[in-house]
Design an enzyme around this catalytic site. Structure first.
Site, short mmCIF file in Angstrom:
data_model
loop_
_atom_site.label_atom_id
_atom_site.label_comp_id
_atom_site.label_asym_id
_atom_site.label_seq_id
_atom_site.Cartn_x
_atom_site.Cartn_y
_atom_site.Cartn_z
N ALA A 101 29.82 45.20 27.43
CA ALA A 101 30.92 45.71 26.61
C ALA A 101 32.25 45.64 27.35
O ALA A 101 33.10 46.51 27.20
CB ALA A 101 30.63 47.14 26.17
N LEU A 109 35.59 42.83 28.16
CA LEU A 109 36.44 42.08 27.25
C LEU A 109 35.67 40.97 26.56
O LEU A 109 35.86 40.72 25.36
CB LEU A 109 37.64 41.50 28.01
CG LEU A 109 38.62 40.67 27.19
CD1 LEU A 109 39.21 41.48 26.04
CD2 LEU A 109 39.75 40.15 28.08
N ALA A 110 34.77 40.29 27.27
CA ALA A 110 34.01 39.19 26.66
C ALA A 110 33.10 39.69 25.56
O ALA A 110 33.10 39.17 24.44
CB ALA A 110 33.21 38.45 27.74
N SER A 118 34.61 44.74 35.11
CA SER A 118 35.65 44.01 35.82
C SER A 118 36.90 43.80 34.97
O SER A 118 38.02 43.78 35.49
CB SER A 118 35.11 42.66 36.31
OG SER A 118 34.10 42.85 37.27
N GLU A 166 51.53 32.98 39.75
CA GLU A 166 50.48 33.29 40.71
C GLU A 166 49.99 32.01 41.36
O GLU A 166 50.41 30.91 41.01
CB GLU A 166 49.33 34.06 40.03
CG GLU A 166 49.77 35.44 39.54
CD GLU A 166 48.64 36.26 38.96
OE1 GLU A 166 47.50 35.74 38.86
OE2 GLU A 166 48.87 37.43 38.62
N HIS A 176 38.79 37.19 46.66
CA HIS A 176 40.22 37.48 46.54
C HIS A 176 40.78 37.66 47.94
O HIS A 176 40.21 38.40 48.75
CB HIS A 176 40.45 38.74 45.70
CG HIS A 176 41.84 38.84 45.19
ND1 HIS A 176 42.91 39.13 46.01
CD2 HIS A 176 42.36 38.67 43.95
CE1 HIS A 176 44.02 39.14 45.30
NE2 HIS A 176 43.72 38.87 44.04
N ARG A 215 43.38 30.06 45.97
CA ARG A 215 42.78 31.27 46.52
C ARG A 215 41.81 31.01 47.66
O ARG A 215 41.75 31.79 48.62
CB ARG A 215 42.05 32.04 45.41
CG ARG A 215 42.97 32.92 44.60
CD ARG A 215 42.19 33.76 43.62
NE ARG A 215 43.10 34.68 42.94
CZ ARG A 215 42.74 35.46 41.93
NH1 ARG A 215 41.50 35.44 41.50
NH2 ARG A 215 43.61 36.26 41.36
N HIS A 273 35.18 38.61 44.47
CA HIS A 273 36.04 38.98 43.35
C HIS A 273 35.57 38.39 42.03
O HIS A 273 35.67 39.04 40.99
CB HIS A 273 37.46 38.51 43.65
CG HIS A 273 38.48 38.88 42.62
ND1 HIS A 273 38.76 40.19 42.29
CD2 HIS A 273 39.28 38.11 41.84
CE1 HIS A 273 39.69 40.22 41.35
NE2 HIS A 273 40.02 38.97 41.05
N GLU A 291 32.13 36.30 32.60
CA GLU A 291 31.84 35.95 33.99
C GLU A 291 30.38 35.61 34.22
O GLU A 291 30.06 34.89 35.17
CB GLU A 291 32.26 37.10 34.92
CG GLU A 291 32.31 36.69 36.37
CD GLU A 291 32.89 37.75 37.28
OE1 GLU A 291 32.77 37.60 38.51
OE2 GLU A 291 33.47 38.74 36.77
N ARG A 294 38.36 29.38 40.60
CA ARG A 294 39.06 29.80 39.39
C ARG A 294 40.56 29.90 39.61
O ARG A 294 41.02 30.47 40.60
CB ARG A 294 38.52 31.16 38.91
CG ARG A 294 39.26 31.72 37.71
CD ARG A 294 38.65 33.04 37.28
NE ARG A 294 38.78 34.09 38.27
CZ ARG A 294 39.82 34.90 38.41
NH1 ARG A 294 40.89 34.75 37.61
NH2 ARG A 294 39.83 35.84 39.32
N LEU A 299 40.61 36.73 32.31
CA LEU A 299 40.77 37.49 31.07
C LEU A 299 40.95 36.56 29.88
O LEU A 299 40.44 36.82 28.78
CB LEU A 299 41.97 38.43 31.18
CG LEU A 299 41.85 39.61 32.15
CD1 LEU A 299 43.14 40.43 32.15
CD2 LEU A 299 40.66 40.49 31.79
#
Length: 516
Positions: free
Chosen positions: A15, A17-18, A44, A116, A232, A278, A337, A361, A372, A378
């Protein structure tokens, strides 16, 4: 005897965002969502600070966004997946805004955009500086609660996938309200999140250890790219668990990485310095720490007195450990991360098993490749969640679902590692399958995993640990987030990993299957 529950619609496991994005788009199908904790907590998505990447300015295009995504992914991004994702960018952000996500805006109404790492220009829409994930998920969760077609079971979690005798996924074993249920559904959508909690140092909720990927692997699903774990570069190195994140947007605003002597050490490895991809920045930070130079994020000049208003989450984390980032540098270290690997899917979320979709994810569409692009996570969760929800709505019939429960293959309850064994595993994975890897370390890790498997065969954490370690050992090159000190060069041609549990499992007795 477990109870049987037949649900005539999509079953969504997770539950964040995905998962909630899937559910919002399955209407009018009755959709059951399993939330392992209270809605919007300890996932996450809620902890994401940077924002959501999309081509939102007049200077930007989905094609430019796709190119940056391909470049960051170190040669193994699926071009169709990247194009599909970036073309949905503006629509996704505007939809989330319509749901109530309060994106930062300029006086003319346009989005405030940050740049970013590895982005060619500013394209990251943010909320309250570093509150994007929490604000977006709050808006989406509220919409899901108010949707008549969605039923949410809080404090409910799956422990295994139920299959038919011919290998079709027909539901899941679910723990809910103190009971074990066999929940049957015509389609099951895995949206269970990543596996950062397998690592001793992570920015993720520590309860997220990739259970969805392990459950799918046990059911026979193809797993893609499990060795690619993104670290990260700038978690606050202050001994807290999880490690507080110092968002990449700080570097986008001009914060620099320095050693104890004030030298900007990332420039020694890449001309883009703090805004290099990254994996490069993470290795530079790791090297600075292990060689004794130390790694510190300095925002005293770039942000200074504006810190509390611009980045309230990071500011609060610093204050909690006695650091004032307005005037002091922040000690940082890489932390697990994001997992680029997961259940292999196409751009509609379809896995290799009939009846099973995956999104977010826990899935691997190939859109992230080996590394990524910042703030694409998101976007992926919302965009591919929408695609999976629409796919379910368009393909499922209204006919009652009548599974053959008598012949269903029910997985046994997986053993849970005792806390001391779990911590030993997390320490070993961080040490041997972390930012820098080599053959000796990975074989040592596999030996430790095997020792635990002798006692806890079928543990979901051990299944994921083996998938990561064995795939990392087999990939004799360095690519993106996967860096082998004994194989520092790229190999040719660039290839993704596709594997199954049958190709990775140890030569141990398999967990028993129960036939009901």
């Amino acid at each position: 005897m477990p109870e049987t529950y037949i649900h005539n619609g999509p079953l969504v496991i997770g539950a964040g965002l995905a998962g909630l994005s899937v559910a919002l788009y399955t209407a009018p199908l009755k959709t059951l969502v399993l939330a392992p904790v209270a809605l919007g907590v300890a996932c996450s998505s809620a902890w994401a600070q940077g924002g959501i990447a999309a081509a939102l300015s007049d200077q930007d295009t989905p094609e430019a966004h796709a190119k940056d995504t391909l470049d960051a992914g170190a040669g193994i991004v699926d071009p169709l997946a990247a194009r599909t994702l970036t073309e949905m960018g503006r629509h996704v952000v505007e939809h989330l805004s319509d749901l109530g996500a309060p994106f930062d805006r300029k006086p003319d109404g346009s989005f405030v955009l940050n740049r970013e790492a590895a982005h060619g220009l500013a394209r990251v829409a943010r909320v309250g500086g570093d509150l994007a994930g929490k604000a977006i998920l709050t808006a989406v969760a509220e919409a899901a609660r108010n949707a008549a077609h969605i039923e949410i079971w809080e404090q409910a979690f799956a422990t295994g996938l139920i299959t038919s005798i011919d290998g079709v996924v027909i539901g899941a074993v679910v723990s809910y309200e103190g009971k074990t249920l066999h929940v049957y559904a015509p389609v099951t959508v895995m949206a269970s999140g990543g596996l950062g909690g397998l690592y001793a140092v992570t920015t993720n909720p520590p309860n997220l250890r990739g259970d969805g990927m392990a459950m799918a692997a046990l059911a026979g699903a193809v797993i893609a790219d499990p060795e690619f774990v993104q670290f990260h570069p700038t978690a606050l190195n202050v001994g807290l668990e999880p490690a507080p994140l110092a968002t990449e947007a700080l570097r986008g605003e001009g914060a620099t990485l320095i050693d104890k002597d004030g030298i900007r050490f990332v420039l020694e490895d890449h001309e883009d310095g703090e805004l290099a991809p990254r994996d490069i920045v993470a290795r530079a930070v790791h090297k600075a720490n292990v060689t004794g130079r130390g790694a510190y994020l300095d925002a005293t000049t770039a942000i200074g007195d504006h810190f509390p208003a611009e980045f309230p989450t990071v500011f609060a984390s610093c204050q909690s450990v006695g650091i004032d980032p307005r005037t002091q540098v922040m000690p940082v270290a890489p932390a697990a991360h994001y997992h680029m690997g997961g259940i292999s899917t196409d751009i509609h979320g379809r896995s290799s098993l009939r009846g099973l979709y995956a999104v977010g994810e826990c899935a691997s569409t190939g859109v992230h490749g080996a590394n990524r692009l910042a703030s694409n996570s998101l976007l992926e969760a919302a965009a591919f969640g929408e695609r999976v929800g629409l796919e379910c709505a368009q393909t499922l019939s209204d006919a009652p679902f009548t599974p053959d429960t008598a012949a269903a293959v029910i997985p046994a309850l997986p053993p849970t590692l005792p806390p001391e064994n779990l911590q030993a595993l997390r320490d070993a994975i961080s040490h041997y399958a972390g930012v820098v890897r080599d053959e000796t370390g990975l074989k040592t890790l596999l030996n430790q995993i095997e020792d635990l498997e002798n006692q806890y065969a079928g543990s979901l954490a051990l299944i994921n640990a083996r998938l990561i370690a064995l795939s990392a050992l087999r990939r004799k090159e360095s690519r993106g987030s996967h860096y082998r000190s004994d194989f520092p060069q790229l190999s040719d041609p660039p290839l993704r990993t596709f594997t199954t549990w049958a190709q990775c499992r140890p030569k141990l007795p398999e967990p028993q299957l129960e036939i009901f």
